[in-house]
Write a protein that holds these residues in place. Structure first.
Motif, PDB file in Angstrom:
ATOM      1  N   THR A 102       0.793   3.763  -3.092  1.00 38.82           N
ATOM      2  CA  THR A 102       1.204   5.153  -2.940  1.00 38.82           C
ATOM      3  C   THR A 102       2.729   5.180  -2.850  1.00 38.82           C
ATOM      4  O   THR A 102       3.370   4.190  -2.502  1.00 38.82           O
ATOM      5  N   SER A 103       3.299   6.328  -3.159  1.00 42.38           N
ATOM      6  CA  SER A 103       4.754   6.371  -3.290  1.00 42.38           C
ATOM      7  C   SER A 103       5.288   7.747  -2.932  1.00 42.38           C
ATOM      8  O   SER A 103       4.642   8.768  -3.169  1.00 42.38           O
ATOM      9  N   THR A 139      -9.542  -3.048   0.147  1.00 40.89           N
ATOM     10  CA  THR A 139      -8.556  -2.037  -0.227  1.00 40.89           C
ATOM     11  C   THR A 139      -9.097  -1.238  -1.401  1.00 40.89           C
ATOM     12  O   THR A 139      -9.746  -1.783  -2.295  1.00 40.89           O
ATOM     13  N   GLU A 140      -8.805   0.046  -1.388  1.00 46.85           N
ATOM     14  CA  GLU A 140      -9.202   0.940  -2.479  1.00 46.85           C
ATOM     15  C   GLU A 140      -7.959   1.633  -3.015  1.00 46.85           C
ATOM     16  O   GLU A 140      -7.142   2.138  -2.236  1.00 46.85           O
ATOM     17  N   PHE A 141      -7.818   1.664  -4.323  1.00 46.34           N
ATOM     18  CA  PHE A 141      -6.726   2.381  -4.977  1.00 46.34           C
ATOM     19  C   PHE A 141      -7.359   3.564  -5.703  1.00 46.34           C
ATOM     20  O   PHE A 141      -7.992   3.396  -6.748  1.00 46.34           O
ATOM     21  N   VAL A 175       0.819  -1.215   0.000  1.00 47.30           N
ATOM     22  CA  VAL A 175       0.000   0.000   0.000  1.00 47.30           C
ATOM     23  C   VAL A 175       0.852   1.264   0.000  1.00 47.30           C
ATOM     24  O   VAL A 175       0.364   2.335  -0.351  1.00 47.30           O
ATOM     25  N   LYS A 176       2.134   1.146   0.397  1.00 52.08           N
ATOM     26  CA  LYS A 176       2.991   2.328   0.461  1.00 52.08           C
ATOM     27  C   LYS A 176       4.441   1.931   0.258  1.00 52.08           C
ATOM     28  O   LYS A 176       4.902   0.932   0.819  1.00 52.08           O
ATOM     29  N   ASP A 178     -12.757  -5.116   9.659  1.00 51.04           N
ATOM     30  CA  ASP A 178     -13.986  -4.821  10.392  1.00 51.04           C
ATOM     31  C   ASP A 178     -13.901  -3.524  11.180  1.00 51.04           C
ATOM     32  O   ASP A 178     -14.921  -3.015  11.650  1.00 51.04           O
ATOM     33  N   GLY A 179     -12.696  -2.991  11.339  1.00 54.59           N
ATOM     34  CA  GLY A 179     -12.526  -1.810  12.169  1.00 54.59           C
ATOM     35  C   GLY A 179     -12.198  -0.565  11.377  1.00 54.59           C
ATOM     36  O   GLY A 179     -12.804  -0.284  10.338  1.00 54.59           O
ATOM     37  N   ALA A 180     -11.218   0.173  11.859  1.00 51.34           N
ATOM     38  CA  ALA A 180     -10.877   1.466  11.275  1.00 51.34           C
ATOM     39  C   ALA A 180     -10.354   1.341   9.848  1.00 51.34           C
ATOM     40  O   ALA A 180      -9.801   0.307   9.453  1.00 51.34           O
ATOM     41  N   LYS A 181     -10.539   2.405   9.092  1.00 46.51           N
ATOM     42  CA  LYS A 181      -9.954   2.514   7.752  1.00 46.51           C
ATOM     43  C   LYS A 181      -8.652   3.309   7.867  1.00 46.51           C
ATOM     44  O   LYS A 181      -8.644   4.431   8.367  1.00 46.51           O
ATOM     45  N   THR A 182      -7.555   2.705   7.389  1.00 49.50           N
ATOM     46  CA  THR A 182      -6.277   3.409   7.352  1.00 49.50           C
ATOM     47  C   THR A 182      -6.037   3.899   5.930  1.00 49.50           C
ATOM     48  O   THR A 182      -6.211   3.154   4.971  1.00 49.50           O
ATOM     49  N   ILE A 183      -5.628   5.158   5.825  1.00 50.95           N
ATOM     50  CA  ILE A 183      -5.495   5.825   4.539  1.00 50.95           C
ATOM     51  C   ILE A 183      -4.040   6.240   4.340  1.00 50.95           C
ATOM     52  O   ILE A 183      -3.474   6.979   5.156  1.00 50.95           O
ATOM     53  N   TYR A 184      -3.441   5.768   3.264  1.00 48.45           N
ATOM     54  CA  TYR A 184      -2.050   6.093   2.931  1.00 48.45           C
ATOM     55  C   TYR A 184      -2.067   7.069   1.755  1.00 48.45           C
ATOM     56  O   TYR A 184      -2.593   6.750   0.688  1.00 48.45           O
TER      57      TYR A 184
END
Length: 400
Positions: free
Chosen positions: A245-246, A280-282, A213-214, A298-304
């Motif tokens: 992401t980069s 996952t969303e790109f 993801v990163k 099921d929990g929080a969304k982490t955004i990179y």
């Protein structure tokens, strides 16, 4: 009738219980002006801790390194954690000479318990936030409550650091990969070697490049006009349909003068055989990278969020304002705002310590003035363009 009421109450209690279990709590510990020293995110009994870059002091490099690690330990303690809980560090050193690597390595080795080595990336940079600083260490840690569905695995121990650390929370595994380096006759060859090494580390942790993801890429003496093409050619063989992401920056030195490039990475993958599913969303693809990648079970969304920049050739103030606006737009794509940021890194080529030029950029984009993210600010050699003066990457977390 009584049975119906009891059933309805039971349903309500179950819903309340499920909602409570999914709650995400953030804490902003030790605010320090334009950033917060420690930001914690608690999600279903597991807390992720983001520690801002901690700087050292003293009469020599050893004292600077040891006191920087001591600063990390102090901030972790404020969050109820310890060095044993650290999963990832980055170490930044000014005026770095590869001959000094042993000093940094010894300080790192002494800072962590032998069975709790984090992944690590170490870079020679041009400047830190203030004049006279030699070493800065930033960290990410994870702590689980007793009984939480959580497991931490460290892979490939190597004198004070691990090659990969895997944190499984429920059915979702987050994998941190240490900075990978390699040798070769030119940048294209070294890029291929390094990315092959990243792929191997991921395989050891049960993941592939498609799960990344990163990525952060560091190239010594990076000259965009000369080096961007060979780097891109070396990377082409691993570019998938959904690139991560980069952030790409030019730095001063690595641990050996024969090494031109270092890459570290974060991947998120689903642990099979469980009911929980990973989404996952790109979002906003930009050719060889994606501007925003989100990961959620099921929990929080982490955004990179990839490194955000302004238009090359503009002044630092204008580029910073444009980069902050870009961050705001990219967060919005993922259903977030700047108030959801928990960790950011600023990169400034030609940085003069004490003069960032970004205060007005924050104000112009109406960024929050309290509960600010953990942060690191680095003076580096170069960005993707010779006239690019500012880049800004971040991690945000939102409630389900």
């Amino acid at each position: 009738m009584i049975r119906r009421v009891i059933t309805e109450v039971a349903v309500v209690l179950l819903l309340v219980s499920a909602t409570a279990a999914a709650q995400v709590e953030k804490r902003f510990i030790n605010p320090a002006g334009g950033f917060t020293q420690v930001v914690t995110v608690e999600d279903r009994g597991v807390t992720t801790i983001y520690v801002s870059g901690q700087v050292g002091s003293g009469s020599d490099l050893q004292a600077h390194a040891e006191s920087a690690f001591a600063g990390v330990a102090e901030q972790l303690a404020a969050a109820g954690a310890s060095m044993r809980d650290v999963v990832k560090i980055r170490i930044y050193v000014t005026d770095f000479d590869p001959a000094d690597y042993g000093v940094i390595s010894a300080a790192r080795l002494a800072a962590f318990p032998e069975d709790a080595w984090p992944v690590s990336t170490m870079l020679g940079v041009n400047a830190l936030a203030l004049e006279g600083l030699r070493v800065e260490v930033e960290a990410t840690a994870v702590v689980a409550d007793p009984g939480a569905d959580f497991e931490l695995t460290r892979i490939g121990p190597s004198r004070g650091f691990s090659q990969a650390v895997v944190a499984r929370h429920g059915a979702i595994k987050t994998i941190w990969i240490a900075g990978q380096v390699g040798r070769g006759d030119n940048l294209m060859t070294q890029t291929q070697v390094v990315l092959d090494s990243v792929s191997q580390r991921l395989a050891e942790a049960g993941a592939t490049m498609d799960d990344v993801v990163k990525t952060n890429t560091y190239i010594v003496d990076f000259q965009p006009a000369d080096d961007l093409r060979p780097y891109s050619q070396g990377r082409a063989s691993v570019s998938g349909e959904n690139p991560p992401t980069s952030t790409l920056i030019g730095i001063d030195r690595l641990v050996s003068d024969q090494m031109q490039i270092e890459v570290d990475a974060v991947a998120v993958v689903e642990d099979g055989g469980r009911a929980e599913r990973l989404t996952t969303e790109f979002l906003d693809p930009a050719g060889s990278f994606t501007q925003v990648v989100t990961a959620q079970g099921d929990g929080a969304k982490t955004i990179y969020v990839a490194g955000q920049v302004g238009r090359p050739g503009e002044s630092l103030e204008i580029q910073a304002e444009q980069a902050f606006a870009g961050m705001q737009r990219r967060l919005a794509l993922a259903g977030a705002t700047p108030a959801d940021l928990v960790k950011v890194v600023y990169y400034l080529p030609g940085y003069t310590p004490g003069n960032t030029g970004i205060t007005g950029a924050r104000e112009a984009n109406a960024f929050p003035t309290e509960n600010l993210p953990a942060a690191t600010l680095l003076g580096i050699q170069s960005l993707y363009s010779a006239t690019a003066l500012f880049e800004y990457e971040g991690i945000a977390v939102v409630r389900p």
